[in-house]
Design a protein around this motif. Structure first.
Motif, PDB file in Angstrom:
ATOM      1  N   ASN A  95      19.074  16.686 -19.133  1.00 15.54           N
ATOM      2  CA  ASN A  95      19.514  17.533 -18.027  1.00 15.54           C
ATOM      3  C   ASN A  95      19.106  16.939 -16.694  1.00 15.54           C
ATOM      4  O   ASN A  95      19.844  17.004 -15.708  1.00 15.54           O
ATOM      5  N   VAL A 148      21.579  14.182 -15.747  1.00 14.67           N
ATOM      6  CA  VAL A 148      22.873  14.697 -15.280  1.00 14.67           C
ATOM      7  C   VAL A 148      22.735  15.223 -13.854  1.00 14.67           C
ATOM      8  O   VAL A 148      23.525  14.888 -12.962  1.00 14.67           O
ATOM      9  N   THR A 152      22.068  12.391 -11.286  1.00 18.77           N
ATOM     10  CA  THR A 152      23.278  11.622 -11.000  1.00 18.77           C
ATOM     11  C   THR A 152      24.171  12.386 -10.030  1.00 18.77           C
ATOM     12  O   THR A 152      24.705  11.823  -9.085  1.00 18.77           O
ATOM     13  N   TYR A 153      24.302  13.677 -10.295  1.00 23.96           N
ATOM     14  CA  TYR A 153      25.162  14.479  -9.431  1.00 23.96           C
ATOM     15  C   TYR A 153      24.609  14.537  -8.012  1.00 23.96           C
ATOM     16  O   TYR A 153      25.330  14.332  -7.036  1.00 23.96           O
ATOM     17  N   VAL A 213      27.634  22.245 -11.319  1.00 26.35           N
ATOM     18  CA  VAL A 213      26.879  21.468 -12.293  1.00 26.35           C
ATOM     19  C   VAL A 213      25.690  22.293 -12.814  1.00 26.35           C
ATOM     20  O   VAL A 213      25.304  22.190 -13.970  1.00 26.35           O
ATOM     21  N   ILE A 268      24.647  23.030 -16.815  1.00 26.60           N
ATOM     22  CA  ILE A 268      23.325  22.823 -17.407  1.00 26.60           C
ATOM     23  C   ILE A 268      22.782  24.151 -17.938  1.00 26.60           C
ATOM     24  O   ILE A 268      22.213  24.201 -19.033  1.00 26.60           O
ATOM     25  N   GLY A 304      30.491  18.404 -16.188  1.00 29.58           N
ATOM     26  CA  GLY A 304      29.080  18.104 -16.423  1.00 29.58           C
ATOM     27  C   GLY A 304      28.901  16.997 -17.435  1.00 29.58           C
ATOM     28  O   GLY A 304      28.084  16.107 -17.268  1.00 29.58           O
ATOM     29  N   ILE A 324      30.113  13.501 -16.006  1.00 32.38           N
ATOM     30  CA  ILE A 324      29.412  12.907 -14.867  1.00 32.38           C
ATOM     31  C   ILE A 324      28.643  11.684 -15.342  1.00 32.38           C
ATOM     32  O   ILE A 324      27.836  11.757 -16.243  1.00 32.38           O
ATOM     33  N   ASP A 355      25.423  15.643 -26.372  1.00 35.07           N
ATOM     34  CA  ASP A 355      24.488  15.667 -25.256  1.00 35.07           C
ATOM     35  C   ASP A 355      23.603  14.446 -25.296  1.00 35.07           C
ATOM     36  O   ASP A 355      23.412  13.754 -24.305  1.00 35.07           O
ATOM     37  N   ALA A 364      23.357  11.444 -22.720  1.00 37.04           N
ATOM     38  CA  ALA A 364      22.116  11.204 -22.010  1.00 37.04           C
ATOM     39  C   ALA A 364      21.737   9.747 -22.153  1.00 37.04           C
ATOM     40  O   ALA A 364      21.399   9.069 -21.185  1.00 37.04           O
ATOM     41  N   ASN A 401      24.044   7.528 -20.264  1.00 34.39           N
ATOM     42  CA  ASN A 401      23.658   7.530 -18.858  1.00 34.39           C
ATOM     43  C   ASN A 401      22.522   6.584 -18.621  1.00 34.39           C
ATOM     44  O   ASN A 401      22.557   5.730 -17.738  1.00 34.39           O
TER      45      ASN A 401
END
Lengths: 314, 376
Positions: free
Chosen positions: A172, A175, A178-179, A213, A217, A306, A309, B13, B17, B20
């Protein structure tokens, strides 16, 4: 393919007509097969849920005869009545709602704050702290050391074990970071010039911008906590005041299996009942899944953004 | 808890992750390489470089400097720390939390090299070297659960990829917006149901008495009489695999659908000029277009093969199929928590982590050799 010779002609034609002209037999077959496959997918996805719904509204003993598909045969609300009158299920529902709500709000706000700090490129400890958390995704102590730690911290046999672990999740965090990194720096800098501190900037500027976003999450966290039962089983197995809906459902599931396999008769206590463990489980399943099933289509737009991203774009 | 938390996060997820993270490391490596080549250029040009920069206007110099530091470089000095004290103050509790919940448990790994007794503690227990690991590998039941975990991991990996990619490709071919959206929304639904609910559903659908699958198979004459799917050890892995497909296909397809939107539309026009039909375009343009995404996700998931988890197998199992259903995680739960053999349970956990790391390295090396996208 056959329309190769047609090509020069179609090029002159306007695009709209082009589409119809090109509907060659192979394409028609393709679309047909595709439609069939996708309809089948929808059917096998929805059928089990609709079937459970039908069973949950059917008289329990009657359901044992089988043959209920999409519509109840003998309509009865007894199953739901039993679910809402079973003490453990009610306590479990309360605990599940509590842990989901508290975790979604707490975990989200805490992770978002850290993401904000780590999205500031000038921050001296930005890289080491990010690495510190990213590593936790790969290096994992495992069940036993974690279990011993929680016991040491007196988290076992307490409601806190549902809330405290996982406050900061690396995924989380990534994410959100990054946003937030994709937002212009000037947003923050101009506020800083006006004398705002970071907490104010975070709260007054970043929180409103990041709402979509955040919704994503929050949904991830909520789904996790709503579905969780493992922590209940490991850390709070015997305290009925700390039970969760999923754990109760699991107990129902195993009781159904053991009773059907022994071919036993059903019934709760001395009540001459029309409910069976199976029909109660159907009702409990519907009650448990409804909140999220109703909610997610509205959040679909958000969780897709989300998820994507940083995933594909780069 | 991290273990359990991680498992419960959906595969998607985790995959994302890690993707990323992977992309980020990749980007940072590239950046570092770039910086390195620039600095080496500078040193290699020797004393002349000073002269050449001296000849530059101040504006150009600044430009050069800003190019070199695409990321602002902040010196670690007392002044910057004082200036950023608010940020540092906010970070401290998080780091403390991370140390307590993610890093201190790692210290528990020493239990695997001890004959750990709770009353003696981590420091007082007797050190036994690698004895626990020797015990672990000599245990027939551990070899069995390792095989099961690996087999289910591979089956799950292949099935989930094939179905998610296939579903994304087919869904992408739907031109009408409303039906497309409907199918998409429906396909995400099972992801939001817990494994407990899904296992209940799987049991109902496959049940001997009134299960719809048995009814259909008997109805069209494939089976003479209803089959008890859960009494067949050779079917168990596939039941787990397809339960996973049912639950996660829609969700897993999100990333591919997003990747498809990034394909250059001109490619389709070119394919149309070459005479490709709908299927041809899907096969020769869309599928190659998402190949990099497929590869990177595949790489990440190879490292996760042993994390097939716990929930489905634990909930679906019964006495008859026990020999094929138990995974490493269940084994650890049984021996570690159930029987109180903390050393053995920890050793099994460490072994799992090491195998995962080896697998991800192997996959990466293979991808490198094949000239495909890779993680690091």
């Amino acid at each position: 393919m056959q329309n190769i010779e047609l090509q020069p002609k179609t090029e002159i034609m306007p695009m709209k007509k082009n589409r119809f002209k090109k509907a060659n037999p192979a394409d028609v077959i393709f679309v047909l097969i595709n439609t069939l496959i996708l309809s089948f997918t929808v059917a096998i996805t929805l059928y089990p849920i609709l079937n459970t719904l039908a069973v949950s509204f059917n008289d329990g003993l009657d359901a044992l005869r089988g043959g209920i598909y999409l519509w109840p045969r003998v309509i009865s609300f007894k199953n739901y009545e039993t679910v809402f009158n079973t003490k453990n299920l009610v306590i479990g529902a309360r605990n599940s709602v509590l842990r989901t709500a508290i975790s979604a709000v707490l975990h989200l706000s805490v992770t978002a704050l850290l993401s904000y700090v780590l999205s500031i490129k000038e921050f001296v400890f930005r890289k080491p702290v990010s690495l510190f958390f990213v590593l936790t995704m790969y290096v994992n102590a495992g069940l036993i050391p974690t279990f011993l730690l929680f016991r040491e911290l007196q988290l076992t046999n307490s409601f806190m074990v549902y809330i405290v672990p996982g406050i900061v999740s690396a995924f989380n965090l990534l994410v959100l970071r990054t946003y937030m990194s994709s937002l212009p720096d000037s947003l923050r800098e101009s506020a800083q010039i006006d004398g705002a501190n970071h907490l104010t900037i975070f709260w007054k500027i970043y929180v409103p911008i990041c709402k979509p976003v955040f919704a994503t999450i929050a949904l991830f966290i909520a789904v996790y906590h709503w579905s969780a039962w493992f922590d209940n089983m490991i850390y709070n197995p015997r305290n009925t005041n700390l039970t969760t809906l999923q754990y109760e459902l699991m107990k129902l599931l195993s009781s159904v299996t053991s009773q059907t396999s022994s071919g036993g008769a059903y019934g709760r206590g001395s009540q001459p009942v029309a409910v069976t463990p199976n029909s109660i489980r159907a009702a409990a399943t519907i009650v448990t899944s409804m909140p999220i099933v109703i909610l997610y289509p509205f959040l679909q737009r958000y969780f897709i953004t989300g998820l994507t991203i940083g995933g594909v774009k780069e | 808890m991290t273990d359990n938390h991680k498992q419960n996060l959906s595969d998607q997820d985790e995959r994302l992750a890690e993707e990323n993270a992977a992309k980020k490391t990749l980007a940072s490596i590239k950046r570092r390489e770039l910086a390195y080549s620039k600095s080496s250029q500078k040193t290699s040009s020797g004393p002349n470089s000073d002269k050449s920069t001296a000849l530059m206007s101040r504006k150009d110099k600044r430009k050069l400097r800003s190019e070199r530091n695409a990321e602002p470089k902040v010196e670690l000095s007392r002044r910057t720390m004082l200036r950023q004290r608010e940020l540092i103050l906010i970070t401290i509790p998080f780091v403390l939390y991370g140390i307590l919940f993610y890093y201190i448990p790692l210290g528990g790994w020493v239990m695997a090299f001890q004959k750990y007794k709770p009353q003696d503690g981590l420091l007082g227990s007797q050190w036994v070297g690698l004895d626990v690991f020797k015990h672990l590998f000599s245990e027939a039941s551990f070899r069995l659960v390792f095989r099961n975990t690996l087999a289910m991991g591979i089956i799950n990996l292949i099935l989930s990829f094939v179905f998610a990619i296939g579903f994304a490709l087919l869904l992408n071919e739907v031109r009408l917006r409303a039906p497309k959206r409907f199918v998409q929304t429906v396909s995400y639904l099972p992801h939001f149901l817990s494994w407990i609910i899904v296992v209940g559903i799987v049991r109902d659908m496959l049940s001997v008495e009134h299960g719809i699958i048995n009814q259909i198979l008997v109805g069209i004459g494939i089976f003479d009489k209803p089959l008890n799917f859960f009494s067949k050890p050779n079917l168990f892995w596939w039941i787990v695999g397809f339960s996973n497909v049912w639950k996660e296909t829609g969700w897993n397809s999100i990333i591919y659908l997003a990747a498809i939107t990034a394909i250059n539309p001109e490619m389709y026009e070119a394919a149309a000029l070459d005479g490709a039909g709908r299927f041809g375009k899907m096969w020769h343009v869309t599928l190659p277009g998402i190949k990099p995404t497929i590869f990177i996700l595949l790489l990440i998931n190879v490292g996760n093969v042993l994390n097939v988890g716990f929930e489905v197998q634990y909930l679906l199992t019964n006495g008859i199929v026990k020999s094929v259903s138990e995974t490493i995680d269940i084994w650890v739960l049984y021996w570690g928590i159930g029987q109180g053999d903390f050393s053995l349970g920890t050793a099994a956990g460490i072994f799992k982590s090491i195998v995962s790391i080896i697998l991800i390295y192997l996959a990466n090396a293979t991808a490198k050799a094949a000239g495909e996208e890779r993680l690091f």
